[in-house]
Design a protein around this motif. Sequence first.
Motif, PDB file in Angstrom:
ATOM      1  N   UNK A 151      -8.540 -76.568  -0.736  1.00 21.45           N
ATOM      2  CA  UNK A 151      -7.461 -75.693  -1.243  1.00 21.45           C
ATOM      3  C   UNK A 151      -6.528 -75.221  -0.128  1.00 21.45           C
ATOM      4  N   UNK A 170       0.170 -82.139  -4.836  1.00 24.99           N
ATOM      5  CA  UNK A 170       0.014 -81.928  -6.276  1.00 24.99           C
ATOM      6  C   UNK A 170      -0.702 -80.582  -6.489  1.00 24.99           C
ATOM      7  N   UNK A 172      -3.439 -80.080  -7.614  1.00 19.53           N
ATOM      8  CA  UNK A 172      -4.858 -80.216  -7.256  1.00 19.53           C
ATOM      9  C   UNK A 172      -5.025 -80.504  -5.753  1.00 19.53           C
ATOM     10  N   UNK A 173      -3.984 -80.219  -4.983  1.00 21.84           N
ATOM     11  CA  UNK A 173      -4.020 -80.327  -3.521  1.00 21.84           C
ATOM     12  C   UNK A 173      -4.173 -81.750  -3.011  1.00 21.84           C
ATOM     13  N   UNK A 174      -3.659 -82.685  -3.749  1.00 21.63           N
ATOM     14  CA  UNK A 174      -3.692 -84.064  -3.298  1.00 21.63           C
ATOM     15  C   UNK A 174      -2.314 -84.409  -2.741  1.00 21.63           C
ATOM     16  N   UNK A 175      -2.317 -85.073  -1.581  1.00 24.02           N
ATOM     17  CA  UNK A 175      -1.037 -85.427  -0.974  1.00 24.02           C
ATOM     18  C   UNK A 175      -0.440 -86.673  -1.626  1.00 24.02           C
ATOM     19  N   UNK A 176       0.861 -86.636  -1.838  1.00 27.14           N
ATOM     20  CA  UNK A 176       1.611 -87.785  -2.337  1.00 27.14           C
ATOM     21  C   UNK A 176       2.723 -88.068  -1.334  1.00 27.14           C
ATOM     22  N   UNK A 178      -0.373 -90.971  -1.186  1.00 20.83           N
ATOM     23  CA  UNK A 178      -1.802 -90.843  -0.899  1.00 20.83           C
ATOM     24  C   UNK A 178      -2.131 -91.181   0.542  1.00 20.83           C
TER      25      UNK A 178
END
Lengths: 214, 215
Positions: A151, A170, A172-176, A178
């Motif tokens: 987080x 995002x 949900x803490x995902x990098x784009x 990837x």
Amino acid sequence: MEPVVLEGFDITIERGEVLRLLGQRPETGRDSGERLHEAVHEALSRVGALVSPKGIYTVTAGTELPGSSYFDELERVAFCVCTIGPAVEEEVTALSGRGELLRAVVLDSVGSVAAEATADYMDRRIQGEAAREGLKTSCRASPGYGDWEIREQGAIFELLPTGRIGVRLTPSFMMVPRKSVSFAVHIAKKPIRMRGENSCRNCDITDCPYRLLE
Amino acid sequence: MEAFLDNCAKAIVAGDGGGAERLAGEALGSGLSLLQVIEEGFVRGIREVGRLWEEGEIFLPELVMGAEAMKKAMTVLQPALEGSDEAQESLGRIVIGTIEGDIHDIGKTLVATMLSANGFEVTDLGTDVPVARFIDEAEARNADCIAISALLTTTMNGQKRVIDELVKRSMRDKVKVMVGGAPCNEAWAKEIDADGYAGDAVSAVALAKGLAGKA
């Protein structure tokens, strides 16, 4: 300090590292054969046109990481986000959509190695800056590894204007894209050993296929 | 005949997509039972690939090459089979996807490919799939099972939300749920009341067969 953006630098994608991610272990005779090697060769020969390494970092007091107390005790910390851009993963999706799974899996691994190589480059630049002041840097730590919560990725993205290198987060803490890496390093005369530092030695999953042999 | 079926199986084990495609083409005009060619040839091959994987004899690239070869053979055989009076027995219908908020693709695609190669009818919904869509698609396709991938600790809770929503819609006893992805394990599957967890594409096939009573 003002965040520093670096781009247009060269990275070296190690073939041996790609093969390791694909489960190959030449030292133990584990080898999937000629077709894999051809696919790796093909991916490596075309990946140059697909990667566009960029990075952004800043050096600040640990207390300046917004909404986080994880680095509060550290006087100087470099926070960095870097990426190889979206083209590799777009091509991976296109390949797997056409049923070309081997090429997709291989190119995905090449992209992962390229992203790490980009982080290595940024890390070396930060090290170089620190060395000019007679300081050293710790190993890299990343949100989601060890006890640094994923987080907290949000905190790094609040600190750095990552739009300048085309990376977003995002919910949900995902990098784009990837194939991006975020990390922190401690800068000091005697940097601490980072919690959750990138070391297979400290990991309990001893039968992990990706474990680095010593 | 035996030799031909052996060659079909061997082409899959060797991950020889071109060979598998050629053999499938030969089967078309041969008068052989296509079902027999699939079941005793190609499917035998992909089962062998699964066995070799489980025993640690082969690694991800060979598994992928085997699945890809299987796909090539089935692309040739499927249309002919549909136009014939032979019908391949489906092991069941599975709706698969990566949960909302998560855009990891390749592991889920590999699981979908292996399930399909082993005889399941698979609908791959892709990545970032909303909870409701898993259930709507499962309902529309009368699916036996929903397979949900999550690669992040921040997205795995979506797997639980699918199950909660199934309960809410009184569908939980109609459809099995299997979960997978890096942060998941058996304990997580149990905690959220999923029917099972699989750690890789081969164990996903075994789990799905078990859930379908076809193990």
